[in-house]
Design an enzyme around this catalytic site. Structure first.
Site, mmCIF file in Angstrom:
data_model
loop_
_atom_site.group_PDB
_atom_site.id
_atom_site.type_symbol
_atom_site.label_atom_id
_atom_site.label_comp_id
_atom_site.label_asym_id
_atom_site.label_seq_id
_atom_site.Cartn_x
_atom_site.Cartn_y
_atom_site.Cartn_z
ATOM 1 N N LYS A 28 -3.918 -13.028 -8.337
ATOM 2 C CA LYS A 28 -2.870 -13.435 -7.389
ATOM 3 C C LYS A 28 -3.464 -14.313 -6.286
ATOM 4 O O LYS A 28 -2.902 -15.362 -5.966
ATOM 5 C CB LYS A 28 -2.199 -12.177 -6.819
ATOM 6 N N ARG A 66 5.525 -7.229 9.289
ATOM 7 C CA ARG A 66 4.066 -7.329 9.226
ATOM 8 C C ARG A 66 3.501 -8.198 10.359
ATOM 9 O O ARG A 66 4.120 -9.188 10.753
ATOM 10 C CB ARG A 66 3.637 -7.843 7.843
ATOM 11 N N GLN A 96 -6.886 -13.566 4.695
ATOM 12 C CA GLN A 96 -5.710 -14.387 5.012
ATOM 13 C C GLN A 96 -5.914 -15.107 6.342
ATOM 14 O O GLN A 96 -5.587 -16.286 6.472
ATOM 15 C CB GLN A 96 -4.454 -13.516 5.031
ATOM 16 N N ASP A 109 -7.030 -3.711 -1.683
ATOM 17 C CA ASP A 109 -5.753 -3.473 -2.362
ATOM 18 C C ASP A 109 -5.837 -2.347 -3.393
ATOM 19 O O ASP A 109 -4.832 -2.001 -4.017
ATOM 20 C CB ASP A 109 -5.276 -4.764 -3.039
ATOM 21 N N ARG A 113 0.416 1.928 3.521
ATOM 22 C CA ARG A 113 -0.121 2.505 2.273
ATOM 23 C C ARG A 113 -0.825 3.837 2.478
ATOM 24 O O ARG A 113 -0.959 4.607 1.530
ATOM 25 C CB ARG A 113 -1.044 1.499 1.577
HETATM 26 C C1 S3P Z 1 -5.374 -11.517 0.324
HETATM 27 C C2 S3P Z 1 -6.090 -10.899 1.304
HETATM 28 C C3 S3P Z 1 -5.948 -9.459 1.637
HETATM 29 C C4 S3P Z 1 -5.206 -8.698 0.548
HETATM 30 C C5 S3P Z 1 -4.009 -9.451 0.052
HETATM 31 C C6 S3P Z 1 -4.393 -10.801 -0.507
HETATM 32 C C7 S3P Z 1 -5.605 -12.953 0.080
HETATM 33 O O1 S3P Z 1 -5.222 -9.330 2.836
HETATM 34 O O2 S3P Z 1 -4.829 -7.429 0.996
HETATM 35 O O3 S3P Z 1 -3.347 -8.722 -0.955
HETATM 36 O O4 S3P Z 1 -5.197 -13.472 -0.988
HETATM 37 O O5 S3P Z 1 -6.215 -13.602 0.937
HETATM 38 P P1 S3P Z 1 -5.926 -9.425 4.289
HETATM 39 O O6 S3P Z 1 -6.439 -10.790 4.446
HETATM 40 O O7 S3P Z 1 -4.843 -9.123 5.275
HETATM 41 O O8 S3P Z 1 -7.008 -8.371 4.278
#
Ligand code: S3P
Length: 432
Positions: free
Chosen positions: A21, A121, A168, A318, A349
């Site tokens: 993903k 969020r 992120q 995750d 969670r």
């Molecule tokens: C992701 C980063 C993670 C993860 C999310 C996908 C990404 O989140 O939990 O499902 O693709 O950069 P965080 O950056 O908030 O830790």
């Protein structure tokens, strides 16, 4: 839609779970900033990543599909067009946060919203550092919550300490950094997933990564990005559900094909190995600079409880719900701490896992930043709530496979967010 999962005998066979993903999101977002056409093989077609496709089409990017290959006609860093309506980010935190970085440096106005979960969020973690870069972002509670508005502006580079080790946040700042005067630096106490920096480097960005205790990424204002051809491996976060099923069900053996084993992502597999599970990486190779393997997993009858601490969380962030499921079958108490970020995922969670485990007969203690799970638990079964969170729905489906009376899951169809074929795949490897 409710789903009831009954006890099965074992898990056997081979599975190529859907594509990653995180890489799929980036394969649209980053390539749309390139000059020219990129191709994406094995793109994940699931709720979240289709949201990304829709959003980038609304931003004027031509995205087509030909014989299963996605083509993204990148228009350069500033080639996007002003959307004529509010962008709907659905359930996707990754689309929202990375896109906020991109929109901050455009020459137009945009507004973003999302579903009930996404509108709860936290976004200040993104809007605040972007505002330091001179971004013009506003929204409820001073830019904390969607809907958010962005008025594109001239950005300047900053130094940012990414305390939460959020990929992120890092990615949003690196994307904004491509357009920001000077240099943007992101430092992490523990390295979070590094797909953005790897892909940007392959696309010709002026970017540097190094680890000296802390992990640092530096990016400079970039003239142009070049298109790339991407092949997306299978998602370790999706593979984790089936690996867990094979580990806890007697006589099981499962080969999980083409799985991404980037060390910022495979913490779950390393952890269950530490618990005593049989996990073997075979056919290890590299695809687009990412390590990939076929993972062989077998039933393991002498699992031991483990501790999970803060610095281990990013590489399995995750997978905590499914790790908790495995922990119910280990000898001793598994203690998970340093995981307070789980409270602000698609659902809380920690609360979701603790409440649902209690409902099916497991002794579990909720901690502010984690939980303690009693092992060798008898799984009676019962009715649980997915809280419309795909990973909760899938984790408790797996637990249903070893339950005495079955587990019924509320709103189980939310699995489509990352894994639309989940229940069919479960059918295909379950031996009844
Ligand atoms: C992701 C980063 C993670 C993860 C999310 C996908 C990404 O989140 O939990 O499902 O693709 O950069 P965080 O950056 O908030 O830790």
């Amino acid at each position: 839609m409710e789903k009831e999962i009954q006890k099965v005998k074992s898990i056997k066979g081979e599975l190529r779970v859907p594509s990653d993903k995180s890489i799929s999101h980036r394969s649209i977002i980053l390539t749309s900033m390139a000059e020219g056409t990129s191709t994406v093989k094995n793109f994940l077609k699931a709720g979240d990543t289709l949201t990304t496709v829709n959003v980038y089409r609304k931003l004027g990017i031509k995205i087509t599909e030909d014989k299963g290959i996605i083509k993204v006609n990148g228009k350069g860093l500033y080639g996007f067009s002003e959307p004529d309506d509010i962008l709907d980010m659905g359930n996707s935190g990754t689309t929202t946060r990375l896109t906020l970085g991109l929109l901050s440096g455009q020459r137009f106005f945009s507004a973003l919203t999302g579903d009930e979960s996404l509108r709860k969020r936290p976004m200040k973690r993104i809007s605040q550092p972007l505002k330091q870069m001179n971004a013009k972002i506003d929204g409820r509670n001073n830019g904390e919550l969607l809907p958010l508005s962005v008025r594109g502006s001239d950005l300047k580079g900053i130094n940012f300490f990414n305390k939460k080790a959020s990929a992120q946040v890092k990615s949003a700042l690196l994307i904004a950094g491509l357009m920001a005067e000077g240099e943007t630096t992101v430092v992490e106490p523990y390295k979070s997933r590094d797909h953005t920096e790897k892909m940007l480097k392959a696309m010709g960005a002026d970017i540097l990564m190094y680890q000296q205790g802390e992990y640092t990424v530096q990016i400079k204002k970039t003239e142009r990005l070049y298109p790339v051809d991407i092949d997306v491996p299978a998602d370790p976060s999706s593979a984790a559900f089936f690996a867990a099923a094979a580990v806890i069900l007697p006589d099981s053996e499962l080969l999980l094909k083409d799985v991404l084993i980037n060390p910022t992502r495979d913490g779950f597999f390393r952890k269950i190995k530490q618990m005593g599970a049989f996990v073997e990486y075979t056919n290890v190779r590299e695809i687009n600079g990412e390590p990939v393997a076929d993972i062989l997993v077998r039933y393991s009858d002498d699992l031991k409880a483990v501790q999970v601490v803060k610095e281990e969380i990013p590489s399995m962030v995750d997978e905590i719900p499914i790790l908790a499921v495995v922990a119910t079958q280990a000898e001793g108490d598994t203690v998970i701490t340093g995981a307070s970020e789980l409270r602000v995922k698609e659902s809380d969670r920690i609360k979701a896992v603790v409440e649902n485990l209690k409902k099916v007969g497991v002794e579990v203690q909720e901690l502010e930043d984690g939980m303690i799970i009693k092992g060798k638990s008898r799984i009676k079964g019962g009715y649980v709530d997915s809280y419309k969170d795909h990973r909760i729905a899938m984790a408790f489906s797996i637990l249903g496979l070893i339950s005495e009376d079955g587990i019924k899951i509320k709103d189980a169809d939310c699995a489509y967010i990352s894994y639309p074929e989940f229940f069919e795949h479960l059918q295909s490897v379950a031996v009844k």
